[in-house]
Design a protein around this motif. Sequence first.
Motif, short mmCIF file in Angstrom:
data_model
loop_
_atom_site.label_atom_id
_atom_site.label_comp_id
_atom_site.label_asym_id
_atom_site.label_seq_id
_atom_site.Cartn_x
_atom_site.Cartn_y
_atom_site.Cartn_z
N TYR A 173 26.57 69.95 106.11
CA TYR A 173 26.61 70.99 104.64
C TYR A 173 27.35 72.16 105.34
O TYR A 173 27.13 72.72 106.34
N ARG A 174 27.77 72.93 104.33
CA ARG A 174 28.25 74.21 104.67
C ARG A 174 26.99 75.28 104.48
O ARG A 174 26.39 75.37 103.76
N ILE A 175 26.91 76.06 105.81
CA ILE A 175 25.61 76.92 106.05
C ILE A 175 26.17 78.18 106.11
O ILE A 175 26.88 78.68 106.99
N GLY A 176 25.40 79.21 105.58
CA GLY A 176 25.66 80.61 105.37
C GLY A 176 24.42 81.12 106.30
O GLY A 176 23.41 80.92 105.98
N GLY A 177 24.80 82.01 107.00
CA GLY A 177 23.66 82.94 107.81
C GLY A 177 24.00 84.40 107.92
O GLY A 177 25.17 84.84 107.81
N TYR A 178 23.18 85.00 108.62
CA TYR A 178 23.10 86.41 108.82
C TYR A 178 23.71 86.99 110.39
O TYR A 178 23.04 86.48 111.40
N LEU A 231 23.87 75.66 101.93
CA LEU A 231 22.73 76.10 102.35
C LEU A 231 22.59 77.42 102.94
O LEU A 231 23.45 77.91 103.51
N TRP A 232 21.54 78.35 102.96
CA TRP A 232 21.15 79.35 103.30
C TRP A 232 20.02 79.50 104.47
O TRP A 232 19.15 79.06 104.13
N VAL A 233 20.63 79.60 105.60
CA VAL A 233 19.54 79.69 106.68
C VAL A 233 18.97 81.16 106.78
O VAL A 233 19.65 82.18 106.79
N THR A 234 17.64 81.38 106.39
CA THR A 234 16.83 82.58 106.41
C THR A 234 15.56 82.45 106.62
O THR A 234 15.21 81.42 107.60
N ALA A 235 14.52 83.26 106.23
CA ALA A 235 13.37 83.11 106.46
C ALA A 235 12.20 83.35 105.33
O ALA A 235 12.86 83.82 104.25
N MET A 264 17.56 77.21 102.67
CA MET A 264 17.11 77.08 101.41
C MET A 264 18.73 76.72 100.66
O MET A 264 19.70 76.98 101.17
N ALA A 265 18.16 76.07 99.26
CA ALA A 265 19.48 75.73 98.41
C ALA A 265 19.13 76.28 97.26
O ALA A 265 18.14 76.63 96.79
N LYS A 266 20.06 75.94 96.20
CA LYS A 266 19.69 76.20 94.93
C LYS A 266 18.77 75.23 94.35
O LYS A 266 18.71 74.23 94.73
N ALA A 267 18.05 75.66 93.47
CA ALA A 267 16.98 74.68 92.99
C ALA A 267 17.52 73.33 92.33
O ALA A 267 16.63 72.44 92.62
N ASP A 268 18.82 73.40 91.85
CA ASP A 268 19.20 72.11 91.41
C ASP A 268 20.14 71.42 92.30
O ASP A 268 20.72 70.49 91.97
N SER A 269 20.02 71.81 93.80
CA SER A 269 20.65 71.20 94.51
C SER A 269 20.29 69.68 94.99
O SER A 269 19.14 69.80 95.14
N PRO A 270 21.23 68.71 94.99
CA PRO A 270 20.53 67.37 95.39
C PRO A 270 20.17 67.20 97.21
O PRO A 270 19.81 66.01 97.30
N ILE A 271 20.38 68.17 97.56
CA ILE A 271 20.37 68.08 99.14
C ILE A 271 19.05 67.77 99.49
O ILE A 271 18.03 68.42 99.12
#
Length: 244
Positions: free
Chosen positions: A136-141, A177-181, A118-125
Amino acid sequence: MPVLRLFAAALLLCEVGLAHAQNLVLLTENLAPFNHSVNGRNFAKDAGITGISSDTLRAVCARAGVECQQILRFPWARVYQQALNEPGYGLFSAARTPAREKQFKWVGPIASNDWVLMAKADSPIQLASLQEAARYRIGGYQGDAISQSLIDRGLPVQLALRDNKNLEKLGKGQIDLWVTADPSGRYLAKQEGVEDLRVVQRFHTAELYLALNLATPDELVQRLQEALDALRAEGELSRIVERY
């Protein structure tokens, strides 16, 4: 006569052991809408835990005649290790991955969850493939199978002890980016007051299970699985999902 008394004592011990084996402690975490505390706290027991998986397992244990106590704790890595190491314990909602397959005995599936970036709604990715996310920089749990799946593919993931920290970092532009479910990640974001997110990539659909310590008797695992299958055939599992 002494032989008979010895046999009776041995039989009694077996019965006590069997009775103990019918009691399970099922550990979980805040992963709405599958399992989460009613008041949002990081520790709760039984009546304080709700969600699709939680309600499903209550129904399964009742049908199977097994006494199951649900406990919600934090963090995931802690409850995972406890279920892995201690007889009489289980863990939900767990993704059944190849790396985990031989670590537990499994009952399920109890629910399903899409793995997403997931990305922010206004992200151009825009991503044509999952591997492109490496730019990209990815954040995870930390301890999560979804994050680990990207790491196993060679993608760099910044791991956080609390998953809501990734939402904070995404909002501050510290990750892209956020890796999630989905739906659980979207549900968590909404609880944190974050709704301006979009799915950039769906890369897997995970079926979620109850993972039981390897010392759990096969007969008990079978009873739980048969109870789950019966409830699914009767439509009860669909009715539980509809409540959420």
